[in-house]
Scaffold this motif. Structure first.
Motif: not given
Length: 642
Positions: A530, A535, A550
């Motif tokens: 996180k 994910p 990300s």
């Protein structure tokens, strides 16, 4: 003085120290291999000793013994009776962790406890010394270690380097001759002599809070290292040390106050040479934070700086043992890390019949152990068969004498599949069945389950009802579950217990320890992903991203340490350690700490590798998971099996 006698006939005299228990006196003496103890909570019984008078003897294995005269053994307490049983207590056996060491006592140790002096005599030829040198002196073909003098084995004319993984439970070493890839190697393993101060790290740091305790643990650690160096086939030019910060501090004799209590701090960062008396120079793999050390930096070097290994980014390196470390490498230069207080369960500590799975636990060799079973092994995993549970032991085809951490995880997984263990960690009793319990097999050999032993348990588990078994399982599995379920017993203190092989089994307290490990690992993995914006799903493609971005998902979980050697991926996903959709990304990589130390010791490019590793370690971002909002509530929510 206190006399200590071993099963094989050795006798030692030790000076009692005020405030020490009998177990501490014996297992911090440097004379015996300390077992994985439970830190005085009375669960394991491995510290048991027989308090006797001079001239008594004990018939091991037959159950017979001499009842001591009144006043010889200290008064038994409730834990003595629960853990050892009334018969053993009547024979003078007590838990060494619960009774003080007092002058005039004679202590008899159980047969599984080996004398390091006897072991050294077999390997090197032992001589009695008229003096007691305090430091190592190489006098020709003799080696003085503490008060012991050993004859050195003939050494090869060459020299090499020693890679040393100084773990909390065991020391693993690899001696390398020359440079890779042509060098020869020689592997060695030994127990960590600090175990007498406690299986967990915080107990040892508490012991080292006083200068005398710090000096004692350092002395024991250095002596163990000297023994490994003497077992190598040739002299060592240097040692590359990979260890967590506490082990580094205790080995080097440094003040570890910054590791013992909050606010935690790292006063020494490694990444440099250390000169120790009578030893070759030590290069210490860099430390990252108070609880993330050189074992992780060495492991990263093996995965990311090794030309022979091509890692997939982003990856997690999970090195799980007494302390758990998670490293999330976003690319070769950027990483986040977190530490997890797992406790010693994965390495056998604190479990009723726990043991570390290492080759030295296998068949005994040497005349002094001839009366012991020559086929003793450790269960590392279980599988279901039409006949019951089949155990895999290390070494293969051996009679189990304990269960490793991976064996306990595997057993819990199989009980979950049979609905004999529910998600809350409670054993489930099946409907009554007039079917004899099945034989339990180890590599084709059948053994009958026998009686349980006692131990404490949290009230939640002790008092929980044992509900009926669901019958939605397929026919053969349901019948098997009913037969297995008939073996569910309760210990004298009311704790539910599954006997597996003779005295060996799993108690509800063991399940509770596994749940704590599962909760810490699964929560740590979730919070780490996180924080990085990843994910909890597999990466759709290989994307070695850039800092601050990300990612599509996680490319790999490299599993090292105790779990990385013998665990089954299905057990980790089946119990909820790892999300099921990441099960295919688990890659067992074994002892990356030792492999990385070997790379840093034997690579022709070791100097630039060491320099790059030191720069990398300084840039690792460390997360304080316990400071996360509602951490305790999140941890409690993870205290369930899938």
């Amino acid at each position: 003085m206190i006399k200590v006698r071993t099963f094989n006939g050795d006798c030692f005299e030790l000076e009692p120290v005020p405030g020490q228990t009998a177990a501490q006196l014996v297992y911090l003496s440097g004379l015996f291999e300390a077992p994985a103890l439970c830190n005085g909570i009375g669960r394991c019984g491995r510290c048991r000793m027989r308090f006797s008078r001079e001239g008594d003897t004990l018939k091991f294995g037959s159950g017979a013994g001499l009842r001591p005269e009144q006043g010889v053994a200290p008064e038994a307490d409730e834990l003595d009776l629960q853990t050892l049983g009334p018969k053993a207590v009547a024979q003078g056996w007590r838990l060494g962790c619960h009774h003080a060491a007092e002058a005039g006592q004679t202590l008899e140790l159980p047969p599984e406890i080996r004398s390091l002096r006897k072991r050294s005599r077999n390997r090197h030829g032992l001589f009695d010394s008229g003096n007691s040198p305090d430091s190592l002196e190489n006098t020709g073909d003799l080696l003085a270690v503490g008060s012991e003098i050993f004859r050195l084995k003939p050494k090869l004319p060459t020299t090499g380097t020693l890679a040393l993984d100084f773990g909390s439970t065991s020391l693993h070493a690899l001696w390398l001759s020359g440079s890779a890839p042509e060098h020869e190697s020689h592997a060695m393993v030994a127990p960590n002599p600090q175990m007498g101060a406690g299986s967990d790290i915080m107990s040892r740091l508490a012991w080292a809070a006083e200068p005398a305790g710090r000096e004692q643990l350092s002395h024991l650690s250095l002596d163990a290292t000297r023994r490994l160096l003497n077992e190598a086939p040739a002299q060592s030019r240097e040692v590359v040390l990979a260890a967590n910060p506490a082990m580094v501090y205790l080995l080097l004799g440094k003040d570890a106050a910054g590791l013992a209590q909050a606010p935690y701090r790292l006063d020494y960062r490694g990444g440099q040479y250390e000169n120790l008396p009578g030893l070759p120079p030590f290069w210490v793999s860099p430390l990252i934070s108070p609880f993330i050390g050189g074992d992780i930096s060495a492991g990263f070097s093996f995965l990311a700086l090794n030309k022979a290994f091509k890692p997939e980014y982003p990856f997690v390196l999970a090195d799980l043992g007494t302390n758990g470390e998670l490293l999330l490498a976003l690319d070769r230069h950027t990483a986040l890390a977190a530490s997890l207080p797992l406790g010693p369960a994965l390495e056998g500590g604190g479990m009723r019949h726990g043991a570390e799975a290492r080759p030295e636990n296998g068949p005994a060799t040497g005349d002094e152990e001839a009366t012991l079973a020559q086929t003793a092994g450790i269960i590392t995993s279980f599988s279901l068969s039409p006949h019951g549970l089949t155990a895999v032991t290390l070494p293969p085809d051996t009679l189990p004498q304990g269960i490793s951490g991976t064996g306990y995880i595997s057993l819990a997984h199989n009980l979950r599949k049979l609905n004999l263990l529910n998600s809350e960690g409670h054993f489930v009793r099946p409907e009554p069945a007039q079917v004899s319990p099945p034989a339990f097999m180890s590599q084709g050999t059948s053994f009958a389950p026998a009686f349980p032993r006692s131990g404490p348990l949290a009230a939640e588990l002790t008092n929980s009802p044992l509900g009926p078994l669901s019958s939605h399982l397929p026919g053969p599995l349901f019948q098997l579950a009913r037969r297995l379920g008939d073996n569910l017993q309760r210990l004298p203190n009311g704790e539910p217990y599954w006997p597996v092989f003779g005295k060996i089994g799993m108690s509800a307290g063991d399940v509770e320890e596994l749940l704590k490990v599962k909760a810490a690992f699964s929560l740590g993995l979730k919070l780490l992903l996180k924080k990085a914006g990843i994910p909890p799903r597999p990466a759709g493609s290989h994307m070695p991203g850039q800092p601050g971005k990300s990612y599509n998902g996680l490319a790999a979980i490299y599993l090292a340490g105790s779990l990385g050697r013998h665990i089954e991926n299905a057990a980790l996903t089946g119990l909820g350690f790892v999300p099921e959709n990441l099960g295919g990304r688990i890659r067992p990589v074994g002892n990356t700490s030792l492999a990385g130390a070997a790379l840093l010791a034997g690579s022709p490019q070791k100097q630039p590798l060491r320099e790059e590793l030191c720069r990398w370690a300084e840039g690792v971002e460390t997360l304080n998971l316990a400071a996360e909002p509602e951490f305790h509530q999140m941890f409690a929510a993870e205290m369930f099996f899938k």
